[in-house]
Design an enzyme around this catalytic site. Structure first.
Site, PDB file in Angstrom:
ATOM      1  N   ARG A 169       0.836  -1.201   0.000  1.00 17.19           N
ATOM      2  CA  ARG A 169       0.000   0.000   0.000  1.00 17.19           C
ATOM      3  C   ARG A 169       0.869   1.248   0.000  1.00 17.19           C
ATOM      4  O   ARG A 169       1.950   1.246   0.604  1.00 17.19           O
ATOM      5  CB  ARG A 169      -0.860   0.067   1.268  1.00 17.19           C
ATOM      6  CG  ARG A 169      -1.948  -0.936   1.336  1.00 17.19           C
ATOM      7  CD  ARG A 169      -2.558  -0.939   2.746  1.00 17.19           C
ATOM      8  NE  ARG A 169      -3.299  -2.148   2.937  1.00 17.19           N
ATOM      9  CZ  ARG A 169      -4.596  -2.266   2.675  1.00 17.19           C
ATOM     10  NH1 ARG A 169      -5.290  -1.229   2.266  1.00 17.19           N
ATOM     11  NH2 ARG A 169      -5.206  -3.408   2.844  1.00 17.19           N
ATOM     12  N   HIS A 229     -24.248  43.605  -7.500  1.00 13.77           N
ATOM     13  CA  HIS A 229     -25.397  43.940  -6.666  1.00 13.77           C
ATOM     14  C   HIS A 229     -26.082  42.685  -6.108  1.00 13.77           C
ATOM     15  O   HIS A 229     -26.292  42.551  -4.905  1.00 13.77           O
ATOM     16  CB  HIS A 229     -26.376  44.768  -7.507  1.00 13.77           C
ATOM     17  CG  HIS A 229     -27.621  45.156  -6.780  1.00 13.77           C
ATOM     18  ND1 HIS A 229     -28.782  44.429  -6.874  1.00 13.77           N
ATOM     19  CD2 HIS A 229     -27.866  46.161  -5.912  1.00 13.77           C
ATOM     20  CE1 HIS A 229     -29.698  45.006  -6.114  1.00 13.77           C
ATOM     21  NE2 HIS A 229     -29.176  46.051  -5.524  1.00 13.77           N
ATOM     22  N   ARG A 231     -22.687  54.493   7.492  1.00 12.19           N
ATOM     23  CA  ARG A 231     -22.045  55.153   6.362  1.00 12.19           C
ATOM     24  C   ARG A 231     -23.014  56.160   5.756  1.00 12.19           C
ATOM     25  O   ARG A 231     -24.178  55.847   5.502  1.00 12.19           O
ATOM     26  CB  ARG A 231     -21.661  54.122   5.304  1.00 12.19           C
ATOM     27  CG  ARG A 231     -21.128  54.788   4.054  1.00 12.19           C
ATOM     28  CD  ARG A 231     -20.655  53.801   3.035  1.00 12.19           C
ATOM     29  NE  ARG A 231     -21.750  53.215   2.293  1.00 12.19           N
ATOM     30  CZ  ARG A 231     -21.589  52.264   1.390  1.00 12.19           C
ATOM     31  NH1 ARG A 231     -20.378  51.771   1.156  1.00 12.19           N
ATOM     32  NH2 ARG A 231     -22.610  51.774   0.732  1.00 12.19           N
ATOM     33  N   GLU A 246     -11.367  53.843   0.294  1.00 10.78           N
ATOM     34  CA  GLU A 246     -11.832  53.048  -0.849  1.00 10.78           C
ATOM     35  C   GLU A 246     -11.131  53.435  -2.142  1.00 10.78           C
ATOM     36  O   GLU A 246     -11.356  52.815  -3.176  1.00 10.78           O
ATOM     37  CB  GLU A 246     -13.331  53.262  -1.048  1.00 10.78           C
ATOM     38  CG  GLU A 246     -14.164  52.818   0.117  1.00 10.78           C
ATOM     39  CD  GLU A 246     -15.631  53.044  -0.134  1.00 10.78           C
ATOM     40  OE1 GLU A 246     -16.310  52.098  -0.533  1.00 10.78           O
ATOM     41  OE2 GLU A 246     -16.095  54.193   0.050  1.00 10.78           O
ATOM     42  N   CYS A 261     -14.178  46.611   5.769  1.00 16.56           N
ATOM     43  CA  CYS A 261     -15.615  46.317   5.711  1.00 16.56           C
ATOM     44  C   CYS A 261     -16.051  45.897   4.310  1.00 16.56           C
ATOM     45  O   CYS A 261     -17.229  45.761   4.037  1.00 16.56           O
ATOM     46  CB  CYS A 261     -16.448  47.494   6.208  1.00 16.56           C
ATOM     47  SG  CYS A 261     -16.248  48.958   5.189  1.00 16.56           S
TER      48      CYS A 261
END
Ligand code: PEP
Ligand code: MG
Length: 847
Positions: A79, A423, A585, A712, A798
């Site tokens: 094996r 979205h 926000r 961002e 986030c």
């Protein structure tokens, strides 16, 4: 040729120097079984370096191999024993050592038919797998099959079938060593995470006979259900069956008592009791739920192998928790054993892995869980189906904000276009709805109300199942498993909290989201996207009125209608979060998202606003942008139409006063989106401060708040130092930051992302797993510059990456304070955070 003897075999005894690194996992596991005094047949380990040398062409000394046949039945198995079980290896070869002499002896002990079966199966397997002869020449069965097979071997090779067991073994070892070096095996193991040059050990084991008088046979047994992880004996036992060699009277028995037929438990209760005893011992000593492979010879058991039970995600959690509860492993080890992503399967319905799947097509697995429902092609149809109490799946080319109510009314969402942060994907994850996006194989035909996929035409109303965990779209209703948010799940997450690590908050926009966040013990809300509060049918008209306002005064009037609704939203959120931090926000999206896009919608709007259609159309056109995601949105709106942020700040402060009067004091956190320059922060800060002063004055009460910035844009990351000087916190919005760093549209990337990942241009979808090399560098730069300026500043992520385990580990190492992710990903993030902390402790890095 190098003639040094490499033919080293180590007999596996309790004290032998067998190690996993040198001999592979199977050899080490067998030694543990031997140490437990389980009846393991005589076994020998060939170290990895020997196997490597054999593959490289080094010679094996036959004399040194003979001893493995001497102490046992004369038959051995070989094996593979790689360093990790999941790396696989060449197939096991059984019955090595059978020749004419042993065959004659076996005829006396177990009868001619059984002896023939063993010899035949070895000749066939040797001819096909070792000598690589044409399998069609070795399909003998029935009478005289054995002599025919032996003759075929001689005819094909011009030599009689090898009679020297040591020679047979040497050939088997050589063949297995070479197979491991072949390109296919290499690719297969690399796919399982093995390095290309991973070594292989081999195990040679004496074979107990599973054919003959009395109870004989072979089987496997495990003690938990592989899907649920609940205690349950499963497996199989075949009487008079010795590998592929099957004797007369072979029959399959149930393991445990069963009305449908005879069972091992009933026929041989003592043998069965031994198996149970061995199973319990193996679990305790190997610290794992094991499947045991065994052979019964005249009622006596031999344990020939034990492997980790292959398990689904639910079973994975239950097994880890119960091992820790039973004191077999520490809780921290249980935490490390569960793949954080696997928790997603427990939070939602899941397609039963045992059930058949009628696959139509695949897309990107954007939100986990599975759901069955009737196809609906519009949000209105979804609402109608929901009103009738019919579960439905909303299928769209892509979703737009107006589809939100349709999404709420559906049990799942499927879109032709879009990527992991489109979205549909973001909203579905927030709602905990299964979702598949970028299913480029489907075509939605709204006119004929059909959906074509995978060469099939489906109609609106037809039933489908979507598996948002795998990205598979299935025809009809597949069998589903319910969520498994049981005691094991809760226990694991309690341990995760105790392990510490980076904080975890939730992205929550609605009271339902906030309740989910609380249920999963998020440490607060890290992102409330306020615009989502305005797509509601009752609020949209006021919003549109605000957008159509001719002057700042008119705009203020329209906003005054929205104010009480916003105040109520925030009051509810504060109340639900009961003193935990809530980051709100300020308004972010381009305004045209709130306007109708088709003629019918424009007409309705003109009617409701009592304006000529041409007027409405002109204004909508004036608001439309070539590149709205880089246009008038985020703080740019706040600067050009400051009344919007004024209203939101007022709503937040009034809600702060209201909620603090009733319950825990609230310190709201206000966050400015899409900042790229420090001056933007200053301007907004001045106005927000003024609103706070006004509310304090009007309400004759004091409160504090924190003002922070969403990082961002690449520029905000580079200028994080001066931005930090004006901010209480920074939160990296890695969705937009990824979009802007790559110059890649979040909504369109799905079209080519599959090709890009398949061709290795990107190793992963960067909207899904944080691009540590590029976007990550902006994060590190931002953190460093911000902390240099303001050492105590709170820093978080986030974007969607906040729920991704690898990205969480990165943020933890980079010194972030918390991550914030969709509420349904909070448990995954909590486990990933705990693992990251444990890993850091284990590697000696200070947490
Ligand atoms: C982001 O950009 O990472 C973010 C959290 O904001 P949104 O996804 O709403 O643009
Ligand atoms: Mg953003």
């Amino acid at each position: 040729m190098d003639m040094r003897d490499i033919t080293e075999t180590t007999r596996i005894t309790p004290s032998a120097g067998v190690t996993r690194d040198r001999h592979g996992w199977r050899a080490k596991c067998l030694q543990r079984l031997v140490r437990m005094d389980l009846p393991v047949p005589l076994s020998f380990a060939l170290p990895c370096e020997t196997v490597g040398a054999i593959a490289a062409g080094r010679h094996l000394r036959l004399e040194a191999l003979r001893h493995v046949f001497e102490a046992g039945s004369g038959l051995v198995s070989v094996r593979p024993s790689a360093l990790m079980p999941e790396w696989g290896g060449p197939g096991t070869v059984l019955n090595v050592g059978i020749n004419d002499t042993l065959h004659a002896r076996l005829c006396d002990v177990i009868g001619r038919d059984s002896a023939d079966a063993i010899y035949l199966s070895f000749v066939q397997s040797y001819a096909i797998n070792i000598a690589r002869l044409d399998p069609d020449m070795f399909a003998q069965e029935g009478k005289d099959a054995l002599p025919r097979a032996l003759r075929a071997f001689e005819a094909e090779t011009d030599e009689p079938f090898p009679q020297d067991p040591a020679q047979q073994l040497a050939e088997v070892l050589r063949s297995m060593a070479r197979a491991w070096d072949g390109p296919t095996a290499r690719l297969l193991r690399q796919a399982k995470g093995a390095p290309a040059d991973a070594p292989l050990g081999l195990v040679v084991q004496d074979m107990a006979l599973a054919l003959g008088p009395g109870l004989c046979g072979s089987g496997t047994i495990q003690f938990v259900d592989p899907v649920t992880g609940n205690p349950r004996v499963t497996g199989r036992f075949r009487g008079q069956s010795h590998g592929a060699a099957v004797g007369t009277g072979a029959e399959t028995l149930y393991l445990t008592h069963d009305e449908r037929g005879p069972s091992l438990q009933d026929i041989a209760p003592e043998t069965f009791a031994d198996l149970i005893r061995f199973g319990i011992a193996a679990r305790e000593r190997l610290r794992e739920e094991m499947q045991i492979e065994f052979v019964v010879t005249g009622g006596r058991i031999s344990v020939i192998d034990a492997t980790r039970v292959v398990r689904g995600s639910r079973a994975g959690v239950r097994i880890a928790v119960s091992l820790a509860r039973d004191g077999i492993i520490p809780a921290e080890e249980a935490l490390m054993r569960v793949e954080p992503r696997a928790l997603a399967d427990l939070l939602h319905h899941q397609v039963d892995p045992r059930a058949p799947r009628d696959l139509i097509t695949r897309g990107i697995n954007a939100s986990p869980g599975a759901a069955t429902g009737r196809i609906v092609l519009t949000a209105a149809a979804a609402q109608a189906a929901n009103a009738r109490g019919e579960p439905c799946i909303l299928v769209r080319r892509e979703t737009v904000p107006e589809d939100i109510r349709g999404m709420h009314a559906s049990v799942g969402v499927l879109t032709e276009r879009g990527g992991t942060t489109s979205h549909a994907a973001v909203i579905a994850r927030g709602l905990g709805l299964p979702c598949i996006v970028g299913a480029t194989g489907i075509r939605v035909d709204l006119r004929n109300r059909t959906l074509t996929a995978g060469g099939r035409e489906l109609r609106e109303g037809d039933e489908i199942t979507i598996d948002g965990s795998s990205g598979e779209v299935l025809a009809g209703a597949a069998a589903l498993l319910p969520p498994a948010l049981d005691d094991n799940f809760t226990q694991l997450l309690d341990w995760a909290s105790q392990a510490g690590g980076i904080g975890v908050r939730a992205n929550a926009d609605t009271p339902e989201d906030a309740l989910t966040a609380r249920r999963f013990e998020a440490q607060g809300i890290g992102l409330c996207r306020t615009e989502h509060m305005f797509f509601d049918a009752e609020r949209l008209p006021a919003m549109r009125e605000m957008i159509f306002a001719d002057s700042a005064d008119d705009r203020r009037l329209a906003l005054a209608r929205i104010l009480p609704m916003q105040r109520q939203d925030f009051t509810q959120l504060f109340e639900i979060m009961a003193g935990l931090p809530v980051t709100i926000r300020l308004f972010d999206p381009p305004l045209h998202e709130f306007l109708p896009h088709d003629r019918e919608g424009l007409r309705e709007l003109a009617e409701s606003m009592d304006l000529p259609l041409s007027d409405v159309t002109r204004r909508v056109e004036a608001l439309s942008e070539f590149n709205p995601m880089l246009g008038m949105r985020g703080v740019r709106l706040g600067i050009t139409m400051p009344e919007i942020y004024d209203m939101q700040a007022r709503a937040i402060f009034e809600a702060t006063v209201d909620a603090s009067r009733k319950g825990d004091p609230v310190v709201p956190e206000i966050m400015i989106p899409l900042v790229s320059a420090m001056r933007e922060v200053e301007l907004v800060k001045n106005r927000v401060d003024a609103v706070a002063a006004a509310v304090r004055n009007e309400r004759r009460t004091d409160f504090t708040y924190k003002l922070g910035v969403m990082v961002e844009t690449p520029r905000a990351a580079l200028r994080a130092g001066d931005i930090a000087a004006h901010s209480a916190f920074l939160s990296f919005g890695t969705n937009d930051l990824t979009q802007m760093t790559y110059g890649l549209s979040r909504d369109d990337a799905g079209r080519f992302m599959g090709t890009y990942v398949a061709q290795g241009v990107y190793s992963e979808d960067p909207f899904h797993v944080l691009d540590q090399d590029g976007v990550g560098e902006l994060l590190l730069t931002g953190v460093q510059r911000a902390r240099r300026q303001a050492p105590g500043i709170t820093i978080s992520v986030c974007g969607e990456h906040g729920g991704n385990p690898e990205s969480i580990a990165f943020c933890h190492e980079a010194g972030f304070d918390y991550v914030s992710c969709s509420p349904f990903r909070v448990p995954i993030a909590r486990l990933a955070a705990a693992q990251s902390a444990i890993r850091a402790r284990l590697s000696g890095v200070e947490d």
